[in-house]
Design a protein around this motif. Sequence first.
Motif, PDB file in Angstrom:
ATOM      1  N   ILE A   1      16.781  31.378 -43.892  1.00 20.90           N
ATOM      2  CA  ILE A   1      18.022  30.876 -43.066  1.00 20.90           C
ATOM      3  C   ILE A   1      18.770  30.051 -44.234  1.00 20.90           C
ATOM      4  O   ILE A   1      18.508  30.045 -45.384  1.00 20.90           O
ATOM      5  CB  ILE A   1      17.331  29.660 -42.463  1.00 20.90           C
ATOM      6  N   ASP A   2      19.778  29.665 -43.752  1.00 25.38           N
ATOM      7  CA  ASP A   2      20.884  29.133 -44.758  1.00 25.38           C
ATOM      8  C   ASP A   2      21.314  27.611 -43.935  1.00 25.38           C
ATOM      9  O   ASP A   2      20.598  27.345 -43.176  1.00 25.38           O
ATOM     10  CB  ASP A   2      21.982  29.715 -45.371  1.00 25.38           C
ATOM     11  N   ASN A   3      22.330  27.062 -44.844  1.00 24.02           N
ATOM     12  CA  ASN A   3      22.697  25.636 -44.280  1.00 24.02           C
ATOM     13  C   ASN A   3      21.584  24.609 -44.365  1.00 24.02           C
ATOM     14  O   ASN A   3      21.421  23.962 -43.342  1.00 24.02           O
ATOM     15  CB  ASN A   3      23.253  25.684 -43.043  1.00 24.02           C
ATOM     16  N   ILE A   4      20.626  24.970 -45.326  1.00 22.30           N
ATOM     17  CA  ILE A   4      19.669  23.848 -45.651  1.00 22.30           C
ATOM     18  C   ILE A   4      20.224  22.419 -46.134  1.00 22.30           C
ATOM     19  O   ILE A   4      20.661  22.509 -46.940  1.00 22.30           O
ATOM     20  CB  ILE A   4      18.634  24.652 -46.392  1.00 22.30           C
ATOM     21  N   ILE A   5      19.236  21.578 -45.659  1.00 20.94           N
ATOM     22  CA  ILE A   5      19.770  20.149 -46.382  1.00 20.94           C
ATOM     23  C   ILE A   5      18.150  19.759 -46.893  1.00 20.94           C
ATOM     24  O   ILE A   5      17.366  19.767 -45.998  1.00 20.94           O
ATOM     25  CB  ILE A   5      20.455  19.174 -45.527  1.00 20.94           C
ATOM     26  N   LYS A   6      18.309  19.192 -48.012  1.00 19.12           N
ATOM     27  CA  LYS A   6      17.203  18.603 -48.632  1.00 19.12           C
ATOM     28  C   LYS A   6      17.026  17.239 -48.621  1.00 19.12           C
ATOM     29  O   LYS A   6      18.002  16.454 -49.337  1.00 19.12           O
ATOM     30  CB  LYS A   6      16.892  19.434 -49.988  1.00 19.12           C
ATOM     31  N   LEU A   7      16.382  16.472 -47.946  1.00 19.53           N
ATOM     32  CA  LEU A   7      16.062  15.187 -47.815  1.00 19.53           C
ATOM     33  C   LEU A   7      14.497  14.830 -48.293  1.00 19.53           C
ATOM     34  O   LEU A   7      13.900  14.076 -47.688  1.00 19.53           O
ATOM     35  CB  LEU A   7      16.227  14.689 -46.345  1.00 19.53           C
ATOM     36  N   ALA A   8      14.294  15.485 -49.577  1.00 28.59           N
ATOM     37  CA  ALA A   8      12.833  15.305 -49.751  1.00 28.59           C
ATOM     38  C   ALA A   8      12.650  14.830 -51.313  1.00 28.59           C
ATOM     39  O   ALA A   8      11.642  14.387 -51.758  1.00 28.59           O
ATOM     40  CB  ALA A   8      12.399  16.682 -49.909  1.00 28.59           C
ATOM     41  N   SER A   9      13.975  14.508 -52.072  1.00 30.26           N
ATOM     42  CA  SER A   9      13.595  14.056 -53.366  1.00 30.26           C
ATOM     43  C   SER A   9      14.404  12.770 -53.733  1.00 30.26           C
ATOM     44  O   SER A   9      14.587  12.707 -54.941  1.00 30.26           O
ATOM     45  CB  SER A   9      13.726  15.153 -54.247  1.00 30.26           C
ATOM     46  N   ASN A  10      15.103  12.066 -52.796  1.00 34.02           N
ATOM     47  CA  ASN A  10      15.771  10.956 -53.029  1.00 34.02           C
ATOM     48  C   ASN A  10      16.964  11.318 -53.914  1.00 34.02           C
ATOM     49  O   ASN A  10      17.510  10.420 -54.938  1.00 34.02           O
ATOM     50  CB  ASN A  10      14.994  10.042 -53.569  1.00 34.02           C
ATOM     51  N   GLU A  11      17.628  12.283 -53.834  1.00 29.07           N
ATOM     52  CA  GLU A  11      18.579  12.724 -54.626  1.00 29.07           C
ATOM     53  C   GLU A  11      20.117  12.179 -53.988  1.00 29.07           C
ATOM     54  O   GLU A  11      19.985  11.966 -52.543  1.00 29.07           O
ATOM     55  CB  GLU A  11      18.748  14.192 -54.969  1.00 29.07           C
ATOM     56  N   ASN A  12      21.200  12.192 -54.716  1.00 24.09           N
ATOM     57  CA  ASN A  12      22.087  11.718 -54.217  1.00 24.09           C
ATOM     58  C   ASN A  12      23.251  12.566 -53.367  1.00 24.09           C
ATOM     59  O   ASN A  12      23.442  13.707 -54.007  1.00 24.09           O
ATOM     60  CB  ASN A  12      23.256  10.933 -55.221  1.00 24.09           C
ATOM     61  N   PRO A  13      23.214  12.369 -52.179  1.00 26.34           N
ATOM     62  CA  PRO A  13      23.654  13.398 -51.133  1.00 26.34           C
ATOM     63  C   PRO A  13      25.201  13.800 -51.583  1.00 26.34           C
ATOM     64  O   PRO A  13      26.049  14.895 -51.172  1.00 26.34           O
ATOM     65  CB  PRO A  13      23.795  12.924 -49.853  1.00 26.34           C
TER      66      PRO A  13
ATOM     67  N   SER B   1      16.164  26.656 -52.489  1.00 21.20           N
ATOM     68  CA  SER B   1      15.780  27.976 -52.394  1.00 21.20           C
ATOM     69  C   SER B   1      14.697  28.813 -52.085  1.00 21.20           C
ATOM     70  O   SER B   1      14.599  29.972 -51.810  1.00 21.20           O
ATOM     71  CB  SER B   1      16.300  28.416 -54.298  1.00 21.20           C
ATOM     72  N   GLU B   2      13.614  27.844 -52.215  1.00 23.49           N
ATOM     73  CA  GLU B   2      12.445  28.457 -51.772  1.00 23.49           C
ATOM     74  C   GLU B   2      12.267  28.508 -50.247  1.00 23.49           C
ATOM     75  O   GLU B   2      11.910  29.418 -49.881  1.00 23.49           O
ATOM     76  CB  GLU B   2      11.277  27.537 -52.212  1.00 23.49           C
ATOM     77  N   LEU B   3      13.033  27.419 -49.509  1.00 26.66           N
ATOM     78  CA  LEU B   3      12.992  27.626 -48.209  1.00 26.66           C
ATOM     79  C   LEU B   3      13.675  28.696 -47.696  1.00 26.66           C
ATOM     80  O   LEU B   3      13.446  29.520 -46.948  1.00 26.66           O
ATOM     81  CB  LEU B   3      13.532  26.319 -47.647  1.00 26.66           C
ATOM     82  N   GLU B   4      14.888  29.172 -48.410  1.00 21.55           N
ATOM     83  CA  GLU B   4      15.898  30.158 -48.050  1.00 21.55           C
ATOM     84  C   GLU B   4      14.808  31.636 -48.214  1.00 21.55           C
ATOM     85  O   GLU B   4      15.065  32.437 -47.324  1.00 21.55           O
ATOM     86  CB  GLU B   4      17.034  30.247 -49.053  1.00 21.55           C
ATOM     87  N   ARG B   5      14.131  31.650 -49.501  1.00 26.45           N
ATOM     88  CA  ARG B   5      13.294  32.683 -49.580  1.00 26.45           C
ATOM     89  C   ARG B   5      12.358  32.927 -48.432  1.00 26.45           C
ATOM     90  O   ARG B   5      12.109  34.031 -47.725  1.00 26.45           O
ATOM     91  CB  ARG B   5      12.669  32.655 -50.789  1.00 26.45           C
TER      92      ARG B   5
END
Length: 371
Positions: A33-45, A25-29
């Motif tokens: 842009i949209d269609n963002i993917i977060k590969l930053a916190s080792n979350e399960n995709p 949400s922060e990068l969107e603000r």
Amino acid sequence: MSDFKALAVPGVQKLKPYIPGKPISELERELGIDNIIKLASNENPLGPSPQGMAAIEKLLPELALYPDGNGFDLKKALAEKHGVGMEQITLGNGSNDVLVLLAEAFLSAAHNAIYSQYSFAVYPIAIQAIGATHKMIPALGWDSESPLGCDLDAMVAAIDEQTRLIFIANPNNPTGSFLSKQALYQFIRQVPEDVIVVLDEAYLEYSPEAERVDGSLWLKEFPNLVVTRTFSKAYGLAGLRVGYSLSHPDIANVLNRIRQPFNVNSLALKAAEAAINDNDFIRQSMAVNSHGLTLLTDCCDDLNLRYVPSKGNFLLIDFQQDAMPIYEHLLHNGIITRPVANYGLSDSLRITIGTEAQMQRLTKLLPAACR
Ligand SMILES: *Cc1c(COP(=O)(O)O)cnc(C)c1O
């Protein structure tokens, strides 16, 4: 106005706050842009465990009630899974909570705790917040058997009369380094009985079962061993905040004295209890991870980039140049990765393994990003 920082206890004044991965949400603000993917916190995709999700849907009308402060049902399920007694389990608001409880219970300004360079940022925060001394032991080099991993001999040598805790993550975050069963076992054997070894196994589920180093199997032999696990990674429940430790009952008893009475919320208790047996989901998560990891390491090999061989759901890549412009390039193309300059690794990024499609999007961008 008072200088409130000067009023804070000395350990807290010296702390550097934890830096989380940038939220989508922060990068969107910021970039619109949209269609963002977060590969930053080792979350399960793949998202949360489906069984975990299904279990909490019906719970919303009960949210006026406090959770079960003893977490009976979840502890019972965990005790069965691990073959331990319920009195050996301490539940936490994320395993982070349990790590902090350990520091609060066993450290004071007169004590020290040992951890390796490039290991999880929460350890020094938990230690320093108490005012205890944090002893960071330089990690092994890139060309060692375990690149950027723990120097176990140096860690043993650093133990003194005031040492109460040793923190080790296996596999380690942010590096992905891992210790063999033999090395770890020999290490624990050398640690005096009155020094507690905290073995943080947040990424254990990503190792193939035959290769897993499962410290919980040594609990009978080493009463001073504490193993922590989490539902935040492979189980996909990071947003609910639930983790736990397995230990000797006397250690669990100590932790229970300082634990907040309702430290794990009702939804988390219920979802975790259901997710434990979601073996299909764990298998699927492992398969997606191992495929994605191969795509990313192949890409690094093609680009001659070095990385730490990883048994986790992330890869630490050393670009051998300032990694910030690469981070920014990826960010502007909608991919959030994790800078690790706060660990002293300013040339590296830690990238969480995503789905095949996400990895393809990333690997297409990497050649231009590191030019
Ligand atoms: C993610 C992580 C944890 C888990 O944190 P939770 O509080 O359970 O979400 C613990 N240790 C390490 C090394 C981690 O990377």
